[in-house]
Design an enzyme around this catalytic site. Structure first.
Site, PDB file in Angstrom:
ATOM      1  N   ALA A  32      15.230  14.580   1.312  1.00  0.00           N
ATOM      2  CA  ALA A  32      16.072  15.646   0.755  1.00  0.00           C
ATOM      3  C   ALA A  32      17.321  15.758   1.628  1.00  0.00           C
ATOM      4  O   ALA A  32      17.666  16.824   2.137  1.00  0.00           O
ATOM      5  CB  ALA A  32      15.318  16.969   0.671  1.00  0.00           C
ATOM      6  N   LEU A  33      17.958  14.638   1.796  1.00  0.00           N
ATOM      7  CA  LEU A  33      19.010  14.511   2.812  1.00  0.00           C
ATOM      8  C   LEU A  33      20.270  15.280   2.444  1.00  0.00           C
ATOM      9  O   LEU A  33      20.678  15.324   1.290  1.00  0.00           O
ATOM     10  CB  LEU A  33      19.349  13.032   3.016  1.00  0.00           C
ATOM     11  CG  LEU A  33      18.177  12.137   3.430  1.00  0.00           C
ATOM     12  CD1 LEU A  33      18.658  10.707   3.671  1.00  0.00           C
ATOM     13  CD2 LEU A  33      17.469  12.681   4.664  1.00  0.00           C
ATOM     14  N   HIS A  34      20.869  15.888   3.459  1.00  0.00           N
ATOM     15  CA  HIS A  34      22.150  16.578   3.311  1.00  0.00           C
ATOM     16  C   HIS A  34      23.068  16.064   4.411  1.00  0.00           C
ATOM     17  O   HIS A  34      22.709  15.158   5.173  1.00  0.00           O
ATOM     18  CB  HIS A  34      21.957  18.101   3.401  1.00  0.00           C
ATOM     19  CG  HIS A  34      21.131  18.544   4.572  1.00  0.00           C
ATOM     20  ND1 HIS A  34      21.549  18.364   5.877  1.00  0.00           N
ATOM     21  CD2 HIS A  34      19.913  19.120   4.641  1.00  0.00           C
ATOM     22  CE1 HIS A  34      20.637  18.836   6.696  1.00  0.00           C
ATOM     23  NE2 HIS A  34      19.624  19.293   5.984  1.00  0.00           N
ATOM     24  N   HIS A  37      21.666  15.564   8.029  1.00  0.00           N
ATOM     25  CA  HIS A  37      20.939  14.306   8.254  1.00  0.00           C
ATOM     26  C   HIS A  37      21.916  13.131   8.331  1.00  0.00           C
ATOM     27  O   HIS A  37      21.780  12.249   9.191  1.00  0.00           O
ATOM     28  CB  HIS A  37      19.986  14.020   7.094  1.00  0.00           C
ATOM     29  CG  HIS A  37      18.915  15.044   6.872  1.00  0.00           C
ATOM     30  ND1 HIS A  37      18.913  15.883   5.781  1.00  0.00           N
ATOM     31  CD2 HIS A  37      17.806  15.350   7.588  1.00  0.00           C
ATOM     32  CE1 HIS A  37      17.835  16.656   5.827  1.00  0.00           C
ATOM     33  NE2 HIS A  37      17.150  16.354   6.916  1.00  0.00           N
ATOM     34  N   GLY A 147      18.440  16.616  15.400  1.00  0.00           N
ATOM     35  CA  GLY A 147      19.409  17.691  15.265  1.00  0.00           C
ATOM     36  C   GLY A 147      19.118  18.841  16.225  1.00  0.00           C
ATOM     37  O   GLY A 147      17.964  19.214  16.426  1.00  0.00           O
TER      38      GLY A 147
HETATM   39  P1  AMP Z   1      14.060  17.250   8.606  1.00  0.00           P
HETATM   40  O1  AMP Z   1      14.275  16.295   7.465  1.00  0.00           O
HETATM   41  O2  AMP Z   1      14.277  18.679   8.245  1.00  0.00           O
HETATM   42  O3  AMP Z   1      12.778  16.991   9.342  1.00  0.00           O
HETATM   43  O4  AMP Z   1      15.218  16.942   9.655  1.00  0.00           O
HETATM   44  C1  AMP Z   1      15.402  15.639  10.140  1.00  0.00           C
HETATM   45  C2  AMP Z   1      16.378  15.700  11.292  1.00  0.00           C
HETATM   46  O5  AMP Z   1      17.625  16.217  10.838  1.00  0.00           O
HETATM   47  C3  AMP Z   1      15.904  16.624  12.421  1.00  0.00           C
HETATM   48  O6  AMP Z   1      16.228  16.019  13.673  1.00  0.00           O
HETATM   49  C4  AMP Z   1      16.719  17.858  12.192  1.00  0.00           C
HETATM   50  O7  AMP Z   1      16.937  18.625  13.361  1.00  0.00           O
HETATM   51  C5  AMP Z   1      18.021  17.264  11.685  1.00  0.00           C
HETATM   52  N1  AMP Z   1      18.797  18.258  10.947  1.00  0.00           N
HETATM   53  C6  AMP Z   1      18.361  19.030   9.913  1.00  0.00           C
HETATM   54  N2  AMP Z   1      19.353  19.867   9.529  1.00  0.00           N
HETATM   55  C7  AMP Z   1      20.413  19.623  10.340  1.00  0.00           C
HETATM   56  C8  AMP Z   1      21.737  20.187  10.457  1.00  0.00           C
HETATM   57  N3  AMP Z   1      22.154  21.153   9.655  1.00  0.00           N
HETATM   58  N4  AMP Z   1      22.554  19.684  11.410  1.00  0.00           N
HETATM   59  C9  AMP Z   1      22.130  18.690  12.242  1.00  0.00           C
HETATM   60  N5  AMP Z   1      20.905  18.131  12.181  1.00  0.00           N
HETATM   61  C10 AMP Z   1      20.061  18.596  11.243  1.00  0.00           C
END
Ligand code: AMP
Length: 278
Positions: A32-34, A37, A147
């Site tokens: 669910a990348l934004h 990511h 992140g």
């Molecule tokens: P997730 O898919 O939520 O497990 O996140 C994957 C990686 O993306 C983790 O290292 C998160 O900390 C990082 N991440 C998620 N949201 C953000 C953001 N808004 N800014 C920077 N890194 C992010």
């Protein structure tokens, strides 16, 4: 961009990639990348190493009553985003690859795991640490990008790498925000229009509080006041704390490297955020 779904496919793709690069820069995600990511991916690409992004919604980091089932899964868009960001290899194991039937090992990190998110989500960091240890080992990552958005998680991973003497260098990347300050998150899509309008109040409260703490005010009274204000605006905190930036232990007043961290509830969503102080 190559896509691997099994360990033999991963190892084959990795071998081919390494012919042209020095090492592997890993970006672990749950999909669910934004743009948060994708910023991690772009930072990884900038190292010049082969960038591997994993997409794995990790069941062991969700509690029994949490949103594993409804966690967004948007594989096609994710792969397009990764490719556009310069990712060389997408690693998409399924649950039986990551956790074969006879799997019997979990990684339990103490130290910074013990507080905050762990109180709200017991066992969460055990799942995160276990899957990250597996990802580091599967990809033989030289670098892994995380992140700062998930500040406690970043410190837990650093602790694990240090304690287990893992050969991976952890790189933290500043939080990517919408123009109104809201930290990007895969779960923001579950906010109603009205909740989305209120959500940036969290970052506003954190930045104001951080300025007052940096000026030397004691934390306790300010934190209580800010908690009450957030609750009054319909964003009740699960926690709002001034902490040592590495150990995550609560501290009474600002000092070098400290962090202001919070999780609040808004409707069915938990918003996590944190800011530096001073
Ligand atoms: P997730 O898919 O939520 O497990 O996140 C994957 C990686 O993306 C983790 O290292 C998160 O900390 C990082 N991440 C998620 N949201 C953000 C953001 N808004 N800014 C920077 N890194 C992010």
């Amino acid at each position: 961009m190559k896509v691997a779904r099994t360990l033999p496919e991963l190892h084959e793709a990795r071998r081919a990639l390494l012919a042209g690069h020095g090492g592997v820069a890993l970006v672990p995600t749950m999909g669910a990348l934004h743009d948060g990511h994708l910023t991690l991916v772009r930072e990884a690409v900038r190292t010049g190493h082969a960038t591997v992004a994993s997409i794995f919604v990790n069941p062991t980091q969700f509690g029994a009553h949490e949103d594993f089932g409804r966690y967004p899964r948007t594989e096609e868009e994710d792969l397009a985003g990764l490719e556009a960001a310069g990712c060389a290899l997408a690693w998409l194991p399924d649950v039986s690859v990551m956790y074969p039937a006879n799997d019997a090992t979990l990684v339990e990190v103490g130290g910074p795991s013990r507080f905050w998110e762990n109180i709200q989500r017991p066992g969460h960091f055990r799942g995160v640490a276990t899957v990250c240890a597996k990802l580091f080992s599967q990809t033989r990552a030289d670098f892994a990008f995380f992140g700062e958005k998930d500040w406690q998680q970043l410190q837990v991973i650093r602790r694990m790498v240090q304690d287990l003497h893992l050969h991976v260098r952890i790189v933290g990347v500043p939080t990517v925000r919408d123009t109104d300050g809201l930290a990007l998150s895969s779960r923001n899509r579950f906010l109603s229009g009205e909740e989305r309008e209120r959500a940036p109040l969290l970052h506003g409260a954190l930045t104001r509080l951080a300025a007052r703490l940096a000026a030397g005010s004691a934390a306790a009274g300010l934190l209580d006041q800010a908690s009450a204000e957030l609750t009054g605006k319909g964003l009740p905190p699960d926690y709002l704390a001034l902490v040592d930036g590495t150990s995550l232990e609560p501290i009474a007043s600002a000092r070098s490297g400290c962090r202001l961290i919070a999780a609040v509830r808004i409707g069915s969503v938990r918003l996590l955020d944190n800011v530096a102080v001073g």
